[in-house]
Motif scaffolding. Structure first.
Motif, PDB file in Angstrom:
ATOM      1  N   LEU A  40      98.169  83.430  61.730  1.00  0.00           N
ATOM      2  CA  LEU A  40      99.439  82.722  61.885  1.00  0.00           C
ATOM      3  C   LEU A  40      99.691  81.654  60.828  1.00  0.00           C
ATOM      4  CD1 LEU A  40      99.388  82.133  65.766  1.00  0.00           C
ATOM      5  CD2 LEU A  40     100.723  83.848  64.517  1.00  0.00           C
ATOM      6  N   VAL A  41      98.641  81.218  60.132  1.00  0.00           N
ATOM      7  CA  VAL A  41      98.798  80.073  59.237  1.00  0.00           C
ATOM      8  C   VAL A  41      98.408  80.457  57.807  1.00  0.00           C
ATOM      9  CG1 VAL A  41      96.500  79.189  59.816  1.00  0.00           C
ATOM     10  CG2 VAL A  41      98.225  77.623  58.929  1.00  0.00           C
ATOM     11  N   TYR A  42      99.179  79.956  56.863  1.00  0.00           N
ATOM     12  CA  TYR A  42      99.039  80.270  55.443  1.00  0.00           C
ATOM     13  C   TYR A  42      98.032  79.312  54.807  1.00  0.00           C
ATOM     14  CZ  TYR A  42     100.982  81.785  50.859  1.00  0.00           C
ATOM     15  OH  TYR A  42     101.168  82.321  49.606  1.00  0.00           O
ATOM     16  N   GLU A  43      97.099  79.835  54.044  1.00  0.00           N
ATOM     17  CA  GLU A  43      96.121  78.980  53.374  1.00  0.00           C
ATOM     18  C   GLU A  43      96.825  78.055  52.376  1.00  0.00           C
ATOM     19  OE1 GLU A  43      92.203  79.257  50.449  1.00  0.00           O
ATOM     20  OE2 GLU A  43      92.993  81.096  51.373  1.00  0.00           O
ATOM     21  N   ASN A  44      96.345  76.819  52.314  1.00  0.00           N
ATOM     22  CA  ASN A  44      96.891  75.834  51.386  1.00  0.00           C
ATOM     23  C   ASN A  44      96.356  76.138  49.988  1.00  0.00           C
ATOM     24  OD1 ASN A  44      97.617  73.577  49.905  1.00  0.00           O
ATOM     25  ND2 ASN A  44      97.037  72.114  51.491  1.00  0.00           N
ATOM     26  N   THR A  45      97.072  76.971  49.258  1.00  0.00           N
ATOM     27  CA  THR A  45      96.586  77.448  47.963  1.00  0.00           C
ATOM     28  C   THR A  45      97.082  76.622  46.778  1.00  0.00           C
ATOM     29  OG1 THR A  45      98.448  78.998  47.850  1.00  0.00           O
ATOM     30  CG2 THR A  45      96.375  79.821  48.775  1.00  0.00           C
ATOM     31  N   LYS A  46      98.050  75.741  47.000  1.00  0.00           N
ATOM     32  CA  LYS A  46      98.625  75.013  45.866  1.00  0.00           C
ATOM     33  C   LYS A  46      98.298  73.527  45.865  1.00  0.00           C
ATOM     34  CE  LYS A  46     102.835  74.418  43.167  1.00  0.00           C
ATOM     35  NZ  LYS A  46     104.269  74.705  43.032  1.00  0.00           N
ATOM     36  N   TYR A  47      98.186  72.917  47.045  1.00  0.00           N
ATOM     37  CA  TYR A  47      98.050  71.466  47.109  1.00  0.00           C
ATOM     38  C   TYR A  47      96.700  71.016  47.689  1.00  0.00           C
ATOM     39  CZ  TYR A  47     103.022  71.567  46.092  1.00  0.00           C
ATOM     40  OH  TYR A  47     104.246  71.784  45.496  1.00  0.00           O
ATOM     41  N   ALA A  48      95.715  71.887  47.678  1.00  0.00           N
ATOM     42  CA  ALA A  48      94.421  71.552  48.262  1.00  0.00           C
ATOM     43  C   ALA A  48      93.794  70.330  47.591  1.00  0.00           C
ATOM     44  CB  ALA A  48      93.478  72.752  48.170  1.00  0.00           C
ATOM     45  N   ASP A  49      93.887  70.252  46.278  1.00  0.00           N
ATOM     46  CA  ASP A  49      93.298  69.110  45.573  1.00  0.00           C
ATOM     47  C   ASP A  49      93.994  67.811  45.961  1.00  0.00           C
ATOM     48  OD1 ASP A  49      91.479  70.737  44.326  1.00  0.00           O
ATOM     49  OD2 ASP A  49      92.607  70.869  42.443  1.00  0.00           O
ATOM     50  N   ASP A  50      95.325  67.868  46.123  1.00  0.00           N
ATOM     51  CA  ASP A  50      96.074  66.688  46.552  1.00  0.00           C
ATOM     52  C   ASP A  50      95.573  66.198  47.909  1.00  0.00           C
ATOM     53  OD1 ASP A  50      97.623  66.860  44.326  1.00  0.00           O
ATOM     54  OD2 ASP A  50      99.465  67.445  45.345  1.00  0.00           O
ATOM     55  N   ILE A  51      95.474  67.143  48.848  1.00  0.00           N
ATOM     56  CA  ILE A  51      95.073  66.799  50.208  1.00  0.00           C
ATOM     57  C   ILE A  51      93.670  66.201  50.218  1.00  0.00           C
ATOM     58  CG2 ILE A  51      94.532  67.747  52.489  1.00  0.00           C
ATOM     59  CD1 ILE A  51      97.538  67.619  51.826  1.00  0.00           C
ATOM     60  N   LYS A  52      92.753  66.821  49.516  1.00  0.00           N
ATOM     61  CA  LYS A  52      91.363  66.361  49.523  1.00  0.00           C
ATOM     62  C   LYS A  52      91.202  65.002  48.856  1.00  0.00           C
ATOM     63  CE  LYS A  52      89.419  71.016  49.694  1.00  0.00           C
ATOM     64  NZ  LYS A  52      88.678  72.081  48.964  1.00  0.00           N
ATOM     65  N   ALA A  77      89.669  63.974  58.142  1.00  0.00           N
ATOM     66  CA  ALA A  77      90.965  64.666  58.177  1.00  0.00           C
ATOM     67  C   ALA A  77      90.894  65.980  57.407  1.00  0.00           C
ATOM     68  CB  ALA A  77      92.064  63.772  57.608  1.00  0.00           C
ATOM     69  N   VAL A  78      90.199  65.975  56.283  1.00  0.00           N
ATOM     70  CA  VAL A  78      90.011  67.210  55.515  1.00  0.00           C
ATOM     71  C   VAL A  78      89.216  68.216  56.340  1.00  0.00           C
ATOM     72  CG1 VAL A  78      88.980  68.221  53.439  1.00  0.00           C
ATOM     73  CG2 VAL A  78      90.181  66.020  53.296  1.00  0.00           C
ATOM     74  N   GLN A  79      88.191  67.744  57.033  1.00  0.00           N
ATOM     75  CA  GLN A  79      87.407  68.632  57.890  1.00  0.00           C
ATOM     76  C   GLN A  79      88.290  69.243  58.974  1.00  0.00           C
ATOM     77  OE1 GLN A  79      83.892  66.865  59.684  1.00  0.00           O
ATOM     78  NE2 GLN A  79      83.641  68.566  61.111  1.00  0.00           N
ATOM     79  N   GLY A  80      89.144  68.425  59.581  1.00  0.00           N
ATOM     80  CA  GLY A  80      90.037  68.931  60.621  1.00  0.00           C
ATOM     81  C   GLY A  80      91.053  69.929  60.106  1.00  0.00           C
ATOM     82  N   ALA A  81      91.409  69.813  58.833  1.00  0.00           N
ATOM     83  CA  ALA A  81      92.413  70.693  58.234  1.00  0.00           C
ATOM     84  C   ALA A  81      91.811  71.973  57.671  1.00  0.00           C
ATOM     85  CB  ALA A  81      93.150  69.950  57.122  1.00  0.00           C
ATOM     86  N   SER A  82      90.485  72.108  57.735  1.00  0.00           N
ATOM     87  CA  SER A  82      89.787  73.246  57.131  1.00  0.00           C
ATOM     88  C   SER A  82      89.178  74.143  58.202  1.00  0.00           C
ATOM     89  CB  SER A  82      88.675  72.747  56.203  1.00  0.00           C
ATOM     90  OG  SER A  82      89.174  71.867  55.219  1.00  0.00           O
ATOM     91  N   TYR A  83      89.015  75.418  57.838  1.00  0.00           N
ATOM     92  CA  TYR A  83      88.353  76.362  58.740  1.00  0.00           C
ATOM     93  C   TYR A  83      87.652  77.418  57.905  1.00  0.00           C
ATOM     94  CZ  TYR A  83      87.528  79.440  62.725  1.00  0.00           C
ATOM     95  OH  TYR A  83      86.933  80.208  63.699  1.00  0.00           O
ATOM     96  N   ASP A  84      86.388  77.649  58.235  1.00  0.00           N
ATOM     97  CA  ASP A  84      85.591  78.663  57.544  1.00  0.00           C
ATOM     98  C   ASP A  84      85.619  78.452  56.031  1.00  0.00           C
ATOM     99  OD1 ASP A  84      83.888  80.829  57.410  1.00  0.00           O
ATOM    100  OD2 ASP A  84      85.502  82.322  57.405  1.00  0.00           O
ATOM    101  N   GLY A  85      85.529  77.191  55.629  1.00  0.00           N
ATOM    102  CA  GLY A  85      85.437  76.860  54.214  1.00  0.00           C
ATOM    103  C   GLY A  85      86.736  76.836  53.447  1.00  0.00           C
ATOM    104  N   LYS A  86      87.858  77.069  54.114  1.00  0.00           N
ATOM    105  CA  LYS A  86      89.154  77.077  53.432  1.00  0.00           C
ATOM    106  C   LYS A  86      90.078  76.016  54.024  1.00  0.00           C
ATOM    107  CE  LYS A  86      88.967  82.034  52.381  1.00  0.00           C
ATOM    108  NZ  LYS A  86      89.641  83.346  52.573  1.00  0.00           N
ATOM    109  N   LEU A  87      90.900  75.415  53.178  1.00  0.00           N
ATOM    110  CA  LEU A  87      91.844  74.398  53.623  1.00  0.00           C
ATOM    111  C   LEU A  87      93.168  75.059  54.009  1.00  0.00           C
ATOM    112  CD1 LEU A  87      92.139  71.249  53.833  1.00  0.00           C
ATOM    113  CD2 LEU A  87      93.370  71.379  51.667  1.00  0.00           C
ATOM    114  N   TYR A  88      93.595  74.818  55.228  1.00  0.00           N
ATOM    115  CA  TYR A  88      94.848  75.386  55.717  1.00  0.00           C
ATOM    116  C   TYR A  88      95.875  74.297  56.021  1.00  0.00           C
ATOM    117  CZ  TYR A  88      92.478  79.885  56.355  1.00  0.00           C
ATOM    118  OH  TYR A  88      91.795  81.062  56.143  1.00  0.00           O
ATOM    119  N   GLY A  89      95.434  73.205  56.608  1.00  0.00           N
ATOM    120  CA  GLY A  89      96.366  72.203  57.091  1.00  0.00           C
ATOM    121  C   GLY A  89      96.663  71.106  56.085  1.00  0.00           C
ATOM    122  N   TYR A  90      97.686  70.318  56.426  1.00  0.00           N
ATOM    123  CA  TYR A  90      98.127  69.180  55.634  1.00  0.00           C
ATOM    124  C   TYR A  90      98.096  67.968  56.574  1.00  0.00           C
ATOM    125  CZ  TYR A  90     100.110  72.911  52.667  1.00  0.00           C
ATOM    126  OH  TYR A  90     100.295  74.033  51.896  1.00  0.00           O
TER     127      TYR A  90
END
Length: 408
Positions: free
Chosen positions: A108-120, A127-140
């Motif tokens: 249901l959710v699109y991987e954060n492929t463009k702004y991951a560095d910004d978020i981190k 917060a980064v841990q909460g926004a990540s799953y299985d090693g990939k960043l999804y949330g903002y």
């Protein structure tokens, strides 16, 4: 939903946008979120909890050329609403981070492929841990929540509430050991005593280890609270007990602050969780930490525009404005260090509670749904004396076995 609270004021320039003034902070992510690019002219749907975002979204459209269909919707229902018809759902939506695992597994959710560095770079680690799953960043991430200790400062001093022992010997704490929902408040006791729930990162199905000496120690401590005169069993009536003076303190999150202020008036005070001695020295009592996220619909037809909007809505300037409007404790390191955030008693306490010494990020695994019921029953029955001490190990063995069954 500690850290020595970070100091330092970020110098801000005031920008008036859509009739609202907000501070623009020096942040790597902000420069990308207010320029026209190849997403200009696209239209995206947005679901948010609050109308206060609308002027900020209107400014986003002016700056980028991306049109936004703005709708107020309940973020807690985001997962269910997306599942009904993902193709008709919002392109960008708010949701609590503990739904992330189910959303990812359901596609249901699109991987954060463009702004991951910004978020981190701009967000605190939890917060980064909460926004990540299985090693990939999804949330903002746009905010964080933890439980805190509210107390009556006419009855208890700041020193009194530093330890569970002094808190409950000098005052009365309203708690829910024996009622539904005890697990949300008190399962983190196990992590306070060194155990893990679904592993160190909350994503290991076989990583729960409550069935050890530390876990038995926690249950022994819980059982003793039934005879502790400073512990007052309360659930829905905790606030009334505060108002009437039958209780002097209460464990809850930012969502209770308005009601607690009404109950305590000028005697309202807030502090981080106390330490607890389970029998082998003082340990910091931990709480679950929740992360407020924006996400992008996996079926969006305008991924670039949607990601750009999600990044903008979690930028420092928007988090700063939303803190001033709604009181959401920011996930941004820079905004957390702002003077008006630091001087806010609740916000600064939540920031203290957000470090790894005071909290654990709520696991995002879908299997958490089946964990809550048995965990609640274990805590309730232990507190009520329905489980003999020599059965604690067996009960913990069963809880851990049931928790890891999905991994078999």
């Amino acid at each position: 939903m500690n850290n020595s609270v970070k100091a330092g004021i970020v110098v801000a320039a005031v920008v008036v946008a859509g009739g609202l003034g907000y501070a623009v902070l020096g942040n790597k992510g902000d420069h990308k979120s207010a320029t026209k690019d190849d997403a200009s002219g696209q239209t995206v749907k947005l679901w948010v909890d609050n109308k206060e975002y609308k002027p900020l979204v209107e400014q986003f459209t002016k700056d980028t050329g991306i049109k936004v269909k703005f709708t107020v919707a309940e973020s807690a229902n985001a997962q269910a609403d997306l599942k009904k018809d993902p193709s008709a759902a919002a392109d960008v939506f708010m949701f609590p981070h503990d739904q992330l695992g189910q959303m990812v597994q359901a596609g249901l959710v699109y991987e954060n492929t463009k702004y991951a560095d910004d978020i981190k770079s701009r967000s605190i680690d939890s917060a980064v841990q909460g926004a990540s799953y299985d090693g990939k960043l999804y949330g903002y991430p746009y905010g964080i929540e933890t439980q805190v200790l509210y107390y009556n400062k006419a009855k208890l001093s700041a020193d009194d509430v530093k330890t569970w022992e002094s808190l409950t010997s000098k005052g009365k704490l309203a708690t829910n050991f024996g009622a539904a929902g005890a697990n949300y408040n008190f399962i983190p006791l196990f992590m306070s005593n060194g155990d893990n729930l679904y592993g160190a990162n909350g994503e290991d199905l076989k990583g729960t280890n409550f069935n050890n000496a530390a876990g038995v120690q926690v249950l022994n401590w819980v059982a003793k609270q039934k005879s502790n005169p400073g512990v007052v069993q309360a659930s829905d009536d905790a606030l009334s007990k505060l108002s009437s003076g039958k209780a002097d303190a209460f464990l809850s999150g930012p969502w209770s602050s308005v009601d607690v202020k009404k109950a305590l008036g000028k005697n309202y005070a807030v502090a981080p969780y106390p330490t607890i001695d389970f029998g082998s020295g003082a340990k910091q009592q931990k709480a679950f930490l929740g992360v407020k996220l924006f996400g992008v619909n996996a079926q969006t037809k305008n991924a670039l525009a949607a990601m750009k909007l999600a990044d903008y809505l979690t930028s420092d300037k928007v988090q700063k404005k939303i803190f001033s409007e709604l009181g959401y404790v920011p996930a941004s390191k820079a905004v957390q260090s702002e003077a008006d955030v630091q001087k806010d008693p609740l916000a600064s306490t939540v920031i203290t509670m957000s470090d790894t010494n005071h909290s654990v990020v709520m696991p995002k695994l879908p299997e958490m749904v089946t964990f809550w019921g048995p965990a609640d029953a274990l805590l309730n029955d232990t507190y009520k004396g329905k489980i003999a001490a020599n059965d604690y190990q067996t009960k913990l063995d069963k809880l851990v076995s049931d928790t890891s069954k999905a991994a078999q």
